[in-house]
Motif scaffolding. Sequence first.
Motif, PDB file in Angstrom:
ATOM      1  N   ASN A  63      -8.982  -6.755   2.933  1.00  0.00           N
ATOM      2  CA  ASN A  63      -8.668  -5.458   2.452  1.00  0.00           C
ATOM      3  C   ASN A  63      -7.674  -4.688   3.140  1.00  0.00           C
ATOM      4  N   ASP A  89      -6.245  -1.748   1.557  1.00  0.00           N
ATOM      5  CA  ASP A  89      -7.065  -0.617   1.516  1.00  0.00           C
ATOM      6  C   ASP A  89      -6.848   0.150   2.920  1.00  0.00           C
ATOM      7  N   CYS A 149     -11.467   3.683  -1.683  1.00  0.00           N
ATOM      8  CA  CYS A 149     -11.406   2.240  -0.915  1.00  0.00           C
ATOM      9  C   CYS A 149     -12.932   2.247  -0.589  1.00  0.00           C
ATOM     10  N   SER A 190       0.881  -1.442   0.018  1.00  0.00           N
ATOM     11  CA  SER A 190      -0.071  -0.041   0.022  1.00  0.00           C
ATOM     12  C   SER A 190       0.690   1.198  -0.106  1.00  0.00           C
TER      13      SER A 190
END
Length: 842
Positions: free
Chosen positions: A438, A441, A692, A249
């Motif tokens: 996730n 995100d 997101c 990320s």
Amino acid sequence: MTPLTSTDVIQGDDQCRDGHYRIKQELRRQSATSDGAKQKADLDPNDSTSLQAQNPFTLGKLRVGSAPHEAAGIPAIWNTMLYGIGEMGLVRSSEAFTKMNHVTGFDCQSCAWPSPDKKRKFFEFCENGAKAVADESTKKRITPEFFARHSIEDLAAQSDYWLNGQGRLTSPMVRRANATHYEPIAWSDAFTLIADELNSLDSPDEASFYTSGKTTNEPAFLLQLFARQLGTNNLPDCSNMCHESSGVSMVETLGVGKGTATLEDMESSELIFIFGNNPGTNHPRMLTSLQKAKDHGAKIIAVNPLPEVGLMRVTNPNPQDYSNPLELPVALLGKGQALADLYLPVRVNGDVAAIKGILKNLFERERGRRAAGIDRQFIESFTEGFDELIKDVEAANWEEIEEESGLTRNQLDTAAAMYAASKKTICAWCLGLTQQQNGVDNVAMLVNLLLVGGHIGRSGAGTVCVRGHSNVQGDRTMGIWERPPKPFLDALAKEFNFEPPQKPGYDTVETLHAMFDGDIKVFFAISGNFLSNVPDTVYSAHAIKRCKLTVHVSTKLNRSHLITGDRALILPCLGRSEEDIQASGKQFLTVEDSMGIINPSQGFFPPASPQLMSDVAIIANLAHATLGSRTTTDWLGLAADYNLIRDAISRVIPGFENFNSRLASEKFFYLPNAAKHRIFKTQSGKAKLTVCPIPKHDLKPHELLLTTIRSHDQFNSTIYGLNDRYRGVFDGRRALFLNALDMEAMNLKAGQIVDICSHFEGEVRKAFRFAIVPYTIARRSAAAYYPETNVLIPIRSVAAKSNQPAAKCIRITLTPADPPEALHFSRRDLDRNLHRAVPLVP
């Protein structure tokens, strides 16, 4: 061309990476009706392999007692001395504790929290660091006679706590094919056995080399070099399971896979968010930094499903932090210092919704011409994607945000007001965010929160990615990665005169699949407890057993030594605190902490056994035995003088130029971090704001989301004791924390024994015999300790893009144990623990 920095070692084409994982996951889902998949589904959770891979299901003397209202203080001092003296003795404890985390001593074997730059204390360690060194430097020994007395099956019937408590390994041991016991083996024969097996493989890609974050820089560099000279990029590591989502990320959004803030930034910050983190247990020295920040006026917002004591209040037991000696007894006998100004009891995996709610409030404030803390100049100059982000946030409705986060609009508005008032904001996070489907995100949303206020590249602000094991970040910098970038491979080729493999290797989850499918035949692990850290214990155990050879370089006995391939080796190594003498004299090693600081580490205790070898020497001798005339590298020369390894690192990895001379003159140094200087090495050259979606779980009435946690007497999968005093649980580990309202809705009672069932894509996994403990935890959420709950984590439940196991978000139901039974817990202690005061407003 933009020059490569050390942080670029973990960069790559993340779109290709995401596609790679999505294709592999889809292929595995499509194979759900194939014979191979049926074979996986038909694994018997009650066969000997499945049962031996898990801790025994006994509850022991599990009880609930009173939990403290503050972390550290006198109990921390008492437990530190109790454990240290009990394992090492008084004199040995004193020697170890005064050398931990000093530039002339050794780096803590435990967490990666950094030491201060300017002034390190005489006692620069925490309670769990003391447990780690005492555990390693124990006087207890495991000799070959121990293995003669105990069969592998007998050992597997013991708990992880018992196994770890037997002491230090002293001799290399081998389990031969079909043997029931380990037996001694000479080092030379062990190296020959491994070399012969590696050289008989049809392809180097049939071998995999795993690294724990306990491994220091020099052996990590040699291990990846050996694997690549052998011909494979199969280099899974513990980062694949803890912070892979963070790295992916941050590279995608900021162009750097590491945190951007320092200890000085934390101490001068005005606002610190702490997401999915329990510093009081997992990295207690962080509490000192938080206290200093509070002393300088900072506000702290804790976002976590459980109101951990270490987030709420702390008593500093270190006399070196008090200018007036009379202040110490007053502090120790008082109620401690409050940390969190606001506690947000977010539901498991409700973080995207929570951050979206804060952002929504900030944008509403800006439209209403109220102070919002949004830095439009920074956004325009340094970011992309803001228009898309604001449209997405504005489209989200408050009903959805409140439902999925478990928080009220008032709570999120309070957090937004605190953010708007801050000129210097830090977001710190740990595995509560990353171990989700996730997870990438989740981290991107934290970055969004910082970017809209210009809190990157500003003093007192930035990202703090709280790493776990002491050198997990350094191992990645050294090239322990299954998908290395081409510039790194090119530099490696030039330095060592060979052609590194270009094909991506297997990460941890892919390694398990490859083992199960018969594509990995040799597994080599340096430090760590692989079996007890990976997901889906039954599947993983059967996968490991399909190997032809498994090898573990270890200091202590653990469960990974008991679930093996056809043949297995245990290779005992030096500990971090032990003297390492090679042909050129006494050696030292280096580590990289959570904030990109390179520190030396030099042990001083005599080795636990004269038969121990260093990690470096083990890898070098193995490479020498395996590669023979196929390599021009002087492996034994590198083992004789670690300065030669650092010289090679200085020519291969940017940021390490003049490695040895810098350590000699500077003692420690920071690696370059472009994002800290607002240089964003993304494709566009700008930091990326990311849209997101809010995850929707649609839980059925009797379903919960389980998060796995550590006890206070635990670091990673190492169990030091059976108490979790900060949560009021003692003498046992099979505890399941539930909200009292959820218990009432499901007609469950305190102390009731239940089996936990996890549900994923039609598959059901079960963990047996857990006692219900009422706790102040978010609704529809549950928590229990790992590795006992690893059996519940589906092997295919992984984070998008990072392929990291989703160990912190497991859909579960509960069934009463058969026959029904319950433990009796004191109503008084339960009530005291349930009604702990937590801050709801600043």
